[in-house]
Design an enzyme around this catalytic site. Structure first.
Site, PDB file in Angstrom:
ATOM      1  N   HIS A  12      64.584  73.131 -67.157  1.00  0.00           N
ATOM      2  CA  HIS A  12      65.115  73.901 -66.028  1.00  0.00           C
ATOM      3  C   HIS A  12      66.621  74.217 -66.164  1.00  0.00           C
ATOM      4  O   HIS A  12      67.293  74.496 -65.178  1.00  0.00           O
ATOM      5  CB  HIS A  12      64.836  73.172 -64.707  1.00  0.00           C
ATOM      6  CG  HIS A  12      65.545  71.851 -64.588  1.00  0.00           C
ATOM      7  ND1 HIS A  12      65.000  70.786 -63.921  1.00  0.00           N
ATOM      8  CD2 HIS A  12      66.742  71.411 -65.050  1.00  0.00           C
ATOM      9  CE1 HIS A  12      65.836  69.768 -63.969  1.00  0.00           C
ATOM     10  NE2 HIS A  12      66.896  70.122 -64.649  1.00  0.00           N
ATOM     11  N   HIS A  59      69.350  68.105 -57.727  1.00  0.00           N
ATOM     12  CA  HIS A  59      70.523  67.543 -58.411  1.00  0.00           C
ATOM     13  C   HIS A  59      71.631  67.272 -57.401  1.00  0.00           C
ATOM     14  O   HIS A  59      72.695  67.894 -57.440  1.00  0.00           O
ATOM     15  CB  HIS A  59      71.007  68.504 -59.491  1.00  0.00           C
ATOM     16  CG  HIS A  59      69.993  68.768 -60.572  1.00  0.00           C
ATOM     17  ND1 HIS A  59      68.898  69.583 -60.390  1.00  0.00           N
ATOM     18  CD2 HIS A  59      69.913  68.317 -61.846  1.00  0.00           C
ATOM     19  CE1 HIS A  59      68.199  69.620 -61.513  1.00  0.00           C
ATOM     20  NE2 HIS A  59      68.787  68.865 -62.409  1.00  0.00           N
ATOM     21  N   HIS A 197      68.174  65.585 -73.378  1.00  0.00           N
ATOM     22  CA  HIS A 197      69.560  65.990 -73.153  1.00  0.00           C
ATOM     23  C   HIS A 197      70.345  64.878 -72.478  1.00  0.00           C
ATOM     24  O   HIS A 197      69.796  64.053 -71.763  1.00  0.00           O
ATOM     25  CB  HIS A 197      69.703  67.306 -72.388  1.00  0.00           C
ATOM     26  CG  HIS A 197      69.172  67.384 -70.978  1.00  0.00           C
ATOM     27  ND1 HIS A 197      67.866  67.134 -70.631  1.00  0.00           N
ATOM     28  CD2 HIS A 197      69.775  67.751 -69.813  1.00  0.00           C
ATOM     29  CE1 HIS A 197      67.697  67.346 -69.326  1.00  0.00           C
ATOM     30  NE2 HIS A 197      68.851  67.706 -68.799  1.00  0.00           N
ATOM     31  N   GLU A 244      64.236  63.059 -66.989  1.00  0.00           N
ATOM     32  CA  GLU A 244      63.569  64.113 -66.197  1.00  0.00           C
ATOM     33  C   GLU A 244      62.123  64.325 -66.655  1.00  0.00           C
ATOM     34  O   GLU A 244      61.285  64.826 -65.893  1.00  0.00           O
ATOM     35  CB  GLU A 244      64.346  65.437 -66.300  1.00  0.00           C
ATOM     36  CG  GLU A 244      65.689  65.410 -65.575  1.00  0.00           C
ATOM     37  CD  GLU A 244      66.467  66.726 -65.686  1.00  0.00           C
ATOM     38  OE1 GLU A 244      67.423  66.888 -64.912  1.00  0.00           O
ATOM     39  OE2 GLU A 244      66.150  67.584 -66.546  1.00  0.00           O
TER      40      GLU A 244
HETATM   41  C1  DHB Z   1      72.166  71.040 -67.961  1.00  0.00           C
HETATM   42  C2  DHB Z   1      70.846  70.637 -67.950  1.00  0.00           C
HETATM   43  C3  DHB Z   1      70.257  70.148 -66.783  1.00  0.00           C
HETATM   44  O1  DHB Z   1      68.967  69.700 -66.702  1.00  0.00           O
HETATM   45  C4  DHB Z   1      70.985  70.102 -65.612  1.00  0.00           C
HETATM   46  O2  DHB Z   1      70.361  69.706 -64.500  1.00  0.00           O
HETATM   47  C5  DHB Z   1      72.335  70.483 -65.618  1.00  0.00           C
HETATM   48  C6  DHB Z   1      72.903  70.954 -66.790  1.00  0.00           C
HETATM   49  C7  DHB Z   1      72.807  71.562 -69.195  1.00  0.00           C
HETATM   50  O3  DHB Z   1      72.139  71.654 -70.241  1.00  0.00           O
HETATM   51  O4  DHB Z   1      73.953  71.954 -69.151  1.00  0.00           O
HETATM   52 FE    FE Z   2      68.430  68.741 -64.640  1.00  0.00          FE
END
Ligand code: DHB
Ligand code: FE
Length: 312
Positions: A12, A59, A197, A244
């Site tokens: 997302h 978030h 990530h 996540e």
């Molecule tokens: C990013 C990814 C995310 O899932 C998020 O909630 C906020 C930022 C990113 O890749 O920058």
């Molecule tokens: Fe996220």
């Protein structure tokens, strides 16, 4: 009776929303990302459901850090795109499905899952970016999303977060809830967030292609094993925000091949180990078809993963 006939899984990344909203989809950096969703957009047009159950995480936008429900269900008539600091995304208002949402809340809570009922909230990129990826850019004034959406929010931001096993079992409970709804609705369930990530700390920028692809393999072929991945493995292997991915297990748990009967845990607890083993992983049907699978690095700080699974 309503049925869950397909599940969709996608990252997302908020920068994807910004790329769409600012008309950057054809730029060399973004073009491969959006190309990866073209088959899914076509499939979505041809298989538009009556309702999408959209599992996502807020978030600290709607819920802030003042109160943090582990699992929440939206029972509102509609949801406004949230202002995440740069103004709300210019996308259509999300229409809910109050009758089905209220029924799912009733059924799932009676199956011993404590859902927080949310009658009013705004929805952030966790929910609107998957909609944009699957349905394409939509003019917020002249267009609407193709169907109502029931938001199911999961806390993966503030510890403690729910385990993959609990998320998988919640998906199974949601399936039972949908199947006890007395209107003939075609329902899809989406699991969003991930893939690997990490946004902060010394490991910021971490990507783990091997973990991500193994996770997608397991999710398709052996979701019960994916559900047993302990929380610490996500953090170690997929980075702090890789957690996540437990939300994908809610969608996967709602597919027909892993459906469980309406037996309560109390009744199950009274069974012998042998009998319990025999009923534990009952496969009610064959594995779903993989309609589309896509993986791409990078998009912002994130590996983008995407699957569409349809029941046979
Ligand atoms: C990013 C990814 C995310 O899932 C998020 O909630 C906020 C930022 C990113 O890749 O920058
Ligand atoms: Fe996220």
């Amino acid at each position: 009776m309503a049925h869950i006939t397909a599940s969709v899984y996608t990252s997302h990344v908020p920068a994807i929303g910004a790329a769409l909203d600012l008309g950057k989809t054809a730029e060399p950096y973004w073009q491969p990302v959006f190309a990866g969703y073209e088959p899914s957009k076509q499939w979505m047009r041809e298989h538009t459901p009556d309702v999408v159950l959209l599992v996502y995480n807020d978030h600290a936008t709607a819920f802030s850090l003042d109160f943090i429900p582990t699992f929440a269900i939206g029972t509102a008539a509609s949801y406004q795109p949230a202002d995440e600091g740069w103004g709300p995304r210019p996308v259509p208002v999300v229409q809910g499905h109050q009758a089905l949402a209220a029924h799912i809340a009733q059924s799932v809570i009676q199956q011993d899952f404590d859902l927080t009922i949310v009658n009013k909230m705004d929805v952030d990129h966790g929910l609107t970016v998957p909609l944009s990826l699957m349905c394409g850019p939509k003019d917020p004034v002249r267009e609407a999303w193709p169907c109502p959406v029931i938001p199911i929010a999961v806390n993966v931001v503030q510890y403690p977060v729910p385990s993959g096993a609990r998320c998988f079992a919640l998906g199974q409970a949601i399936r039972r809830a949908v199947e006890s709804y007395d209107q003939p609705l075609n329902v899809h369930i989406w699991g969003t967030g991930g893939m690997s990530h990490q946004l902060q700390g010394p490991r910021a920028g971490l990507i783990n292609r091997e973990f991500d692809n193994r996770f997608m393999d397991l999710l398709i072929e052996n979701p019960q094993a994916a559900a047993r991945i302990p929380h610490i493995d996500y953090v170690r292997e997929a980075g702090s925000e890789g957690i996540e991915l437990v939300m994908w297990l809610i969608a996967r748990g709602a597919m027909s091949d892993v459906a469980r009967g309406a037996m309560s845990d109390v009744a199950r607890g009274a069974m012998s180990d042998v009998a319990r083993g025999a009923t534990a992983d009952v496969a009610a049907g064959s594995r779903p078809d993989v309609v589309h699978r896509f993986y791409h690095v990078p998009a912002s700080n994130t590996a983008v993963g995407h699957l569409v699974l349809a029941s046979r």
